[in-house]
Scaffold this motif. Structure first.
Motif, PDB file in Angstrom:
ATOM      1  N   GLU A  53       3.864   2.669  -3.919  1.00 19.50           N
ATOM      2  CA  GLU A  53       3.302   3.930  -4.412  1.00 19.50           C
ATOM      3  C   GLU A  53       3.220   3.936  -5.932  1.00 19.50           C
ATOM      4  OE1 GLU A  53       4.599   7.389  -1.328  1.00 19.50           O
ATOM      5  OE2 GLU A  53       6.241   6.329  -2.349  1.00 19.50           O
ATOM      6  N   ARG A  54       4.264   3.467  -6.572  1.00 17.30           N
ATOM      7  CA  ARG A  54       4.304   3.413  -8.042  1.00 17.30           C
ATOM      8  C   ARG A  54       3.199   2.483  -8.562  1.00 17.30           C
ATOM      9  NH1 ARG A  54       9.373   4.312  -9.344  1.00 17.30           N
ATOM     10  NH2 ARG A  54      10.006   2.761  -7.860  1.00 17.30           N
ATOM     11  N   VAL A  94      10.231   7.194  -4.596  1.00 18.95           N
ATOM     12  CA  VAL A  94       8.909   6.590  -4.687  1.00 18.95           C
ATOM     13  C   VAL A  94       9.052   5.087  -4.501  1.00 18.95           C
ATOM     14  CG1 VAL A  94       6.892   6.267  -6.160  1.00 18.95           C
ATOM     15  CG2 VAL A  94       8.167   8.411  -6.277  1.00 18.95           C
ATOM     16  N   SER A  95       8.268   4.551  -3.562  1.00 19.01           N
ATOM     17  CA  SER A  95       8.338   3.113  -3.312  1.00 19.01           C
ATOM     18  C   SER A  95       7.613   2.350  -4.416  1.00 19.01           C
ATOM     19  CB  SER A  95       7.690   2.781  -1.963  1.00 19.01           C
ATOM     20  OG  SER A  95       6.281   2.938  -2.043  1.00 19.01           O
ATOM     21  N   HIS A 142      12.643  12.881  -3.435  1.00 21.80           N
ATOM     22  CA  HIS A 142      11.669  11.961  -2.851  1.00 21.80           C
ATOM     23  C   HIS A 142      11.730  10.635  -3.603  1.00 21.80           C
ATOM     24  CE1 HIS A 142       8.045  10.393  -1.065  1.00 21.80           C
ATOM     25  NE2 HIS A 142       7.486  10.250  -2.257  1.00 21.80           N
ATOM     26  N   PHE A 148       0.379   1.721  -7.041  1.00 23.30           N
ATOM     27  CA  PHE A 148      -0.925   2.316  -6.808  1.00 23.30           C
ATOM     28  C   PHE A 148      -1.235   3.393  -7.845  1.00 23.30           C
ATOM     29  CE2 PHE A 148      -3.933   5.263  -4.783  1.00 23.30           C
ATOM     30  CZ  PHE A 148      -4.981   4.367  -4.581  1.00 23.30           C
ATOM     31  N   VAL A 149      -0.249   4.186  -8.211  1.00 23.82           N
ATOM     32  CA  VAL A 149      -0.439   5.208  -9.245  1.00 23.82           C
ATOM     33  C   VAL A 149      -0.809   4.545 -10.574  1.00 23.82           C
ATOM     34  CG1 VAL A 149       0.768   6.943 -10.646  1.00 23.82           C
ATOM     35  CG2 VAL A 149       1.009   6.953  -8.158  1.00 23.82           C
TER      36      VAL A 149
END
Length: 71
Positions: A9-10, A5-6, A3, A12-13
């Motif tokens: 996304e990174r 990770v965009s 998978h 936001f985490v």
């Protein structure tokens, strides 16, 4: 299957981690709050990635130094 990770996304985490660990203020602002002995509420409104407005709890600054020292 791996998978990927965009960046979104990174990011936001990382955002969630910083909020959860109370890492939302610069070190300079934290030192200032500590030096003042500030206890109260800060609010920050962000829109489109920029600070739109900010505020603080008024009651803190209405107390005298003696009242703050007692607590």
């Amino acid at each position: 299957m791996e998978h990927l990770v965009s960046d979104g996304e990174r990011n936001f985490v990382e955002f969630r981690r910083k909020v959860q660990h109370a890492e939302v203020l610069s070190a300079a602002m934290e030192r200032l709050l500590l030096s003042m002995g500030f206890t109260g509420r800060l609010s920050i409104v962000v829109q489109n990635g920029r600070v739109l407005k900010s505020g603080y709890e008024e009651g803190y600054f209405r107390k005298t130094r003696e009242e703050r020292a007692i607590k």
